[in-house]
Write an enzyme that holds these catalytic residues in place. Structure first.
Site, PDB file in Angstrom:
ATOM      1  N   LYS A 189       0.838  -1.216   0.000  1.00 48.45           N
ATOM      2  CA  LYS A 189       0.000   0.000   0.000  1.00 48.45           C
ATOM      3  C   LYS A 189       0.863   1.252   0.000  1.00 48.45           C
ATOM      4  CE  LYS A 189      -3.846   2.424   0.495  1.00 48.45           C
ATOM      5  NZ  LYS A 189      -3.498   3.694   1.106  1.00 48.45           N
ATOM      6  N   GLU A 196       0.695   6.715  -6.686  1.00 41.72           N
ATOM      7  CA  GLU A 196      -0.446   7.637  -6.770  1.00 41.72           C
ATOM      8  C   GLU A 196       0.041   9.080  -6.831  1.00 41.72           C
ATOM      9  OE1 GLU A 196      -3.200   8.973  -3.266  1.00 41.72           O
ATOM     10  OE2 GLU A 196      -3.830   6.988  -3.933  1.00 41.72           O
TER      11      GLU A 196
END
Length: 327
Positions: A189, A196
């Site tokens: 993550k 991102e």
């Protein structure tokens, strides 16, 4: 299946609600008693304290911690461990540092308590869309909580199977994956969020170039008064750069084409820094991810339209509130 949720903020509350809507029994605790009462009104079993919360969980207990990373998560895990027993499971679904997960797992193991880390992506939209989850921890514990993960995940939906991927290979195409032992979920993550940053920065810079195309310093024949919301919309339809982040950008530009409701002050939530640190430790070049992180640092000193685009995307996918214009 019964489980408990500690923390009923933007994501914890929605996750509890999604579980209840799909037949799971949920015990909830939050420092705000009114919030607990709200979810009790939706069918959850409310708890007045961590001790009360643990007492209302069926053995073997499953407690999901969904509070801000750092001190709040540390304290929540510590408090739960004081009341839980061998065979119980503590899940950290926040954005914790993977090295902290390794420590938590080792500490809890001395008490016979299993620790599972779940990197969770989905933001404020997860209640309806589901959550993409990256999981770390021992096989037996992850298997026990599979019904919870399956319910929270988005499922295949209308996303077709990757060509060449055999049916039934695993849970990844349902939107959740057991990545490895303690810390592996949050490690994946972490890098996800680092990527991102880079994708968001690319969109932001591109739209800033579009905005600058009307600059009067350019030769008149090269000036273009472009409709940014329409460009975002056309890219959503079959373009190779289409994505959910672009969808959210299109929404923000429709609502306010100038993005004057955003200051351009862009926070970083930690994972971008940790990703760059991991790259340094591994000796892996990460030029784009590093540059996008540094741009967020700069945004707190001077603001461009690109940074307003970043602010808009963060608000749309995660409910992050940036400083208002002039703040």
């Amino acid at each position: 299946m019964q489980m408990g949720m500690v923390g009923l903020g933007r994501m914890g509350g929605n996750m509890a609600e999604r579980l209840m809507k799909n037949g799971h029994k949920v015990v909830v605790y939050d420092r705000n008693a009114e919030t607990v009462a709200t979810y009790a009104g939706k069918g959850a079993t409310g708890a007045a304290s961590i001790a009360d919360f643990v007492s209302k969980l069926e053995k073997p207990r499953v407690a999901w911690v969904m509070v801000p990373c750092g001190a709040p998560t540390e304290q929540s895990i510590k408090d739960l461990a004081q009341h839980m027993e061998p065979g119980d499971i503590i899940i950290d679904g926040g954005n914790s540092y993977f090295k902290d997960d390794i420590r938590h797992s080792a500490e809890l193991a001395t008490k016979g308590i299993d620790f599972v880390d779940v990197g969770t992506s989905g933001g404020v939209w997860g209640l309806e869309r589901g959550y993409c989850m990256m999981v770390g921890g021992p096989n037996n514990a992850v298997s026990k909580i599979d019904p919870i993960l399956k319910t929270l995940a988005p499922g295949m939906g209308d996303v077709g199977r990757t060509p060449g991927r055999p049916a039934g290979k695993g849970t990844a195409e349902d939107g959740y994956l057991h990545c490895g032992p303690a810390g592996a979920g949050h490690f994946v993550k972490m890098v996800h969020n680092g990527i991102e940053y880079g994708i968001m920065q690319a969109y932001a810079e591109g739209f800033d170039i579009f905005k600058g195309a009307a600059n009067k310093d350019l030769p008149e024949a090269q000036r273009y008064n472009l409709d940014l919301s329409e460009i975002a919309e056309v890219w959503r339809r079959g373009s190779v750069v289409g994505s959910w982040l672009l969808d959210l950008t299109a929404m923000a530009l429709i609502e306010n084409p100038s993005l004057s409701n955003y200051s351009g002050f862009v926070q970083d939530s930690g994972e971008g820094r940790w990703t760059v640190m991991a790259a340094v430790e591994e000796g892996v070049p990460a030029d784009v991810l590093t540059a996008s992180l540094y741009t967020r640092f700069r945004s707190r000193q001077e603001h461009t339209f690109a940074e307003k685009v970043l602010s808009a995307m963060r608000h749309k996918f995660g409910g992050h509130i940036e400083r208002p214009t002039g703040g």
